[in-house]
Design an enzyme around this catalytic site. Structure first.
Site, short mmCIF file in Angstrom:
data_model
loop_
_atom_site.label_atom_id
_atom_site.label_comp_id
_atom_site.label_asym_id
_atom_site.label_seq_id
_atom_site.Cartn_x
_atom_site.Cartn_y
_atom_site.Cartn_z
N ASP A 63 53.39 52.24 24.79
CA ASP A 63 52.00 52.73 24.86
C ASP A 63 51.90 54.24 24.79
O ASP A 63 51.04 54.81 25.19
CB ASP A 63 51.19 51.94 26.16
CG ASP A 63 51.47 50.77 26.36
OD1 ASP A 63 51.38 49.96 25.37
OD2 ASP A 63 51.96 50.19 27.44
N LYS A 97 51.80 55.70 19.70
CA LYS A 97 52.59 55.54 18.52
C LYS A 97 51.27 55.15 17.35
O LYS A 97 51.82 55.46 16.08
CB LYS A 97 53.77 54.43 18.26
CG LYS A 97 54.81 55.07 19.48
CD LYS A 97 55.85 53.85 19.41
CE LYS A 97 55.36 52.57 20.03
NZ LYS A 97 55.33 52.49 21.25
N GLY A 98 50.62 54.42 17.60
CA GLY A 98 49.57 53.78 16.63
C GLY A 98 48.81 55.15 16.03
O GLY A 98 48.88 55.27 14.73
N GLY A 149 50.99 46.76 20.76
CA GLY A 149 49.60 46.79 20.54
C GLY A 149 49.40 48.25 20.09
O GLY A 149 49.49 49.37 20.90
N HIS A 150 49.35 48.54 18.96
CA HIS A 150 49.00 49.82 18.13
C HIS A 150 47.54 50.09 17.95
O HIS A 150 47.09 49.63 17.11
CB HIS A 150 49.89 50.11 17.09
CG HIS A 150 51.37 50.02 17.18
ND1 HIS A 150 52.22 50.37 16.43
CD2 HIS A 150 52.04 50.02 18.60
CE1 HIS A 150 53.52 50.26 17.00
NE2 HIS A 150 53.31 50.10 18.18
N ARG A 179 71.64 31.27 16.89
CA ARG A 179 71.70 31.01 15.53
C ARG A 179 71.10 29.32 15.33
O ARG A 179 71.28 28.85 14.58
CB ARG A 179 73.21 31.12 15.17
CG ARG A 179 73.76 32.32 14.50
CD ARG A 179 74.98 32.52 15.09
NE ARG A 179 75.26 32.21 16.53
CZ ARG A 179 76.65 32.30 17.04
NH1 ARG A 179 77.70 32.34 16.24
NH2 ARG A 179 76.81 31.82 18.17
N GLN A 207 57.20 49.57 21.16
CA GLN A 207 57.53 49.45 22.47
C GLN A 207 58.15 50.95 22.72
O GLN A 207 57.68 51.81 22.09
CB GLN A 207 58.61 48.61 22.84
CG GLN A 207 58.12 47.08 23.01
CD GLN A 207 57.89 46.37 21.63
OE1 GLN A 207 58.98 46.39 21.08
NE2 GLN A 207 56.69 45.76 21.32
N THR A 227 62.39 44.92 26.84
CA THR A 227 62.03 43.85 25.66
C THR A 227 63.47 43.53 25.12
O THR A 227 64.33 43.80 25.54
CB THR A 227 61.12 44.54 24.91
OG1 THR A 227 60.59 43.43 23.89
CG2 THR A 227 61.58 45.60 23.93
P1 IMP Z 1 57.89 41.16 25.88
O1 IMP Z 1 58.61 42.03 24.78
O2 IMP Z 1 56.87 40.53 25.62
O3 IMP Z 1 59.39 40.15 26.22
O4 IMP Z 1 57.84 42.04 27.21
C1 IMP Z 1 59.10 42.70 28.18
C2 IMP Z 1 58.59 43.98 28.62
O5 IMP Z 1 58.08 44.71 27.55
C3 IMP Z 1 57.49 43.81 29.75
O6 IMP Z 1 57.33 44.79 30.64
C4 IMP Z 1 56.11 43.96 28.73
O7 IMP Z 1 55.07 44.67 29.39
C5 IMP Z 1 56.85 45.24 27.93
N1 IMP Z 1 56.42 45.53 26.51
C6 IMP Z 1 56.41 44.71 25.51
N2 IMP Z 1 55.62 45.23 24.51
C7 IMP Z 1 55.20 46.50 24.82
C8 IMP Z 1 54.42 47.32 24.44
O8 IMP Z 1 54.01 47.33 22.80
N3 IMP Z 1 53.92 48.30 25.04
C9 IMP Z 1 54.54 48.49 26.32
N4 IMP Z 1 55.16 47.62 27.21
C10 IMP Z 1 55.48 46.60 26.25
#
Ligand code: IMP
Length: 431
Positions: free
Chosen positions: A14, A17-18, A41-42, A143, A224, A239
């Protein structure tokens, strides 16, 4: 030879980057996503409109740009179709989009499993986006996953689906979750294949062809942030992919020698969604003020983001790991009006001074930030387009970040719009 630029998040996602990707996508011939999926979420804003993208690369608004969803992504065909529909509804119909035939495919059971794994963790919830990202990557590496290219061969897809269902239905049953029937999944995915099929191809070949072409501008769009990297982040609160510049090699099929210009996107403060340690987190009125002013609520989940001061320990660490050449310092305008602004320069842990994050959560949770305090500024800076016209205190803050991280600030963003961007780096201005 082409010019390449990798844009990565350097904190916990967050970072904006978008906007930065969109800023360069206007000029790019190709925009490539190489990891993650619709957990991202960009937000892209231009001409008074605001768009939110999840899986689709940010170059989609420029009809000339080739957009690629690389093999390192996890692609949910259902959500890609829905995202495209939303763009169509808003008049975005002229774009070029290709999806890697090697990309792992999110299946309907993956989000159910994401939720179930979370609820089994008791107090140690990761706070995932519940989009099935982790379970899809797990199946890829075990796999037993399906891939986007499988959709192009219905008989092969049926075979892979049967094999996956055998394992997954056992797991779903054990967890008390509804099982999936072969036919319902097969029929729906064939419908999705009819829509997305023409876009599925060997994208590495496409990217490498562009790399060899003189004058082509290729943008790799990370999702991310580095502190959510499965290897280098605050594990297990991460993630399941590698948001670093090194992710480009595996996730797009690009040799390391082509990854040579890395822009680390960093907020002028820090935020984090979901659980996990966050050494500079604020719990006071300033956090509330920054959250409201910066609209710090998740684009995907709507959750309020946790807010803290800029963490130079994290910035130095991610700068080193990803080979960051320049910072893009985002949401700088949000700090206007604060009396004092703090920057964390080191951590104190059990009487020791640390200059890099420790590997375990138990130690990181004990880390106390060591802050320096900088003067704030009162002026509204959203209209400033020249670095020299920023208030002295704002310039000093930028220079301090450069000094602490030993990486130049190439971009300062003073608002969400494309035009609210001060570019200091000559090479970024040229891209
Ligand atoms: P997942 O990627 O859904 O497995 O989430 C794992 C962790 O990464 C959690 O704490 C999410 O809130 C965080 N996360 C995943 N995608 C984003 C992103 O695009 N922005 C910020 N945090 C993210």
């Amino acid at each position: 030879m082409s010019e390449r630029l990798v844009v990565i998040g350097s904190q916990w996602g967050d970072e904006g980057k978008g906007k930065i990707t969109d800023y360069f996508a206007c000029r790019a011939d190709m925009v490539v996503r190489y990891q993650g999926g619709n957990n991202a979420g960009h937000t892209v804003a231009f001409d008074g409109n605001k768009y939110s993208l999840q899986s689709i690369p940010s170059g989609v608004f420029n009809p000339r740009t080739v957009n690629v969803m690389g093999n390192g992504m996890v692609v949910n065909p259902e959500s890609v179709v829905a995202e495209l529909q939303k763009l169509h509804d808003r008049g975005i119909t002229d774009y070029q989009l290709y999806i890697s035939d090697r990309a792992a495919m999110v299946m309907p059971w993956h989000s159910a499993l994401d939720g179930a794994y979370e609820s089994q963790k008791g107090g140690a919830l990761i706070g995932t986006t519940k989009k099935g990202i982790g379970p899809t990557y797990s199946d890829k590496y075990a796999r037993i996953g399906l891939r986007m290219g499988d959709l192009l061969e219905p008989e092969y897809f049926a075979e892979r689906l049967r094999a996956a269902l055998e394992v997954k239905n056992m797991e779903l049953e054990m967890l008390g979750l509804p099982k999936y029937g072969f036919q319902e999944v097969y029929d729906r995915y064939m419908e999705l294949a009819a829509i997305l099929g023409p876009r599925i191809c060997d994208t590495s070949a496409l990217i490498n062809e562009a790399i060899r072409e003189p004058g082509k501008k290729i943008l790799f769009e990370g999702a991310q942030g580095m502190m959510l990297c499965c290897d280098h982040g605050t594990y297990p609160f991460v993630t399941s992919s590698s948001p670093s510049s090194s992710g480009v090699c595996v996730g797009a099929g690009v040799a390391p020698k082509w990854v040579d210009n890395v822009l680390g996107v960093a907020k002028a403060y820090c935020t984090r969604v979901g659980s996990g340690p966050f050494p500079t987190e604020l719990h006071d009125e300033i956090a509330h003020e920054i959250r409201e002013r910066g609209h710090e609520y998740g684009t995907v989940t709507g959750r309020p983001r946790r807010v803290g001061w800029f963490d130079a320990v994290v910035a130095r660490y991610t700068g080193m790991l990803a080979g960051i050449d320049n910072w893009a310092l985002m949401l700088f305008d949000v700090l206007s009006g604060l009396d004092k602004i703090k920057i964390c320069t080191a951590y104190e842990c059990d009487g020791e001074v640390l200059t890099a994050p420790p590997s375990t959560i138990s130690r990181l949770e004990k880390c106390k930030p060591v802050f320096i305090e900088m003067e704030g500024w009162k002026e509204d800076i959203t209209g400033v387009r020249d670095f020299e016209e920023l208030p002295e205190a704002a310039k000093a803050y930028v220079r301090k970040i450069e000094e602490l991280t030993e990486i130049p600030v190439g971009i300062v963003s003073v608002g969400p719009d494309r035009t609210q961007t001060i570019t200091l780096s000559e090479s970024l201005r040229r891209f």
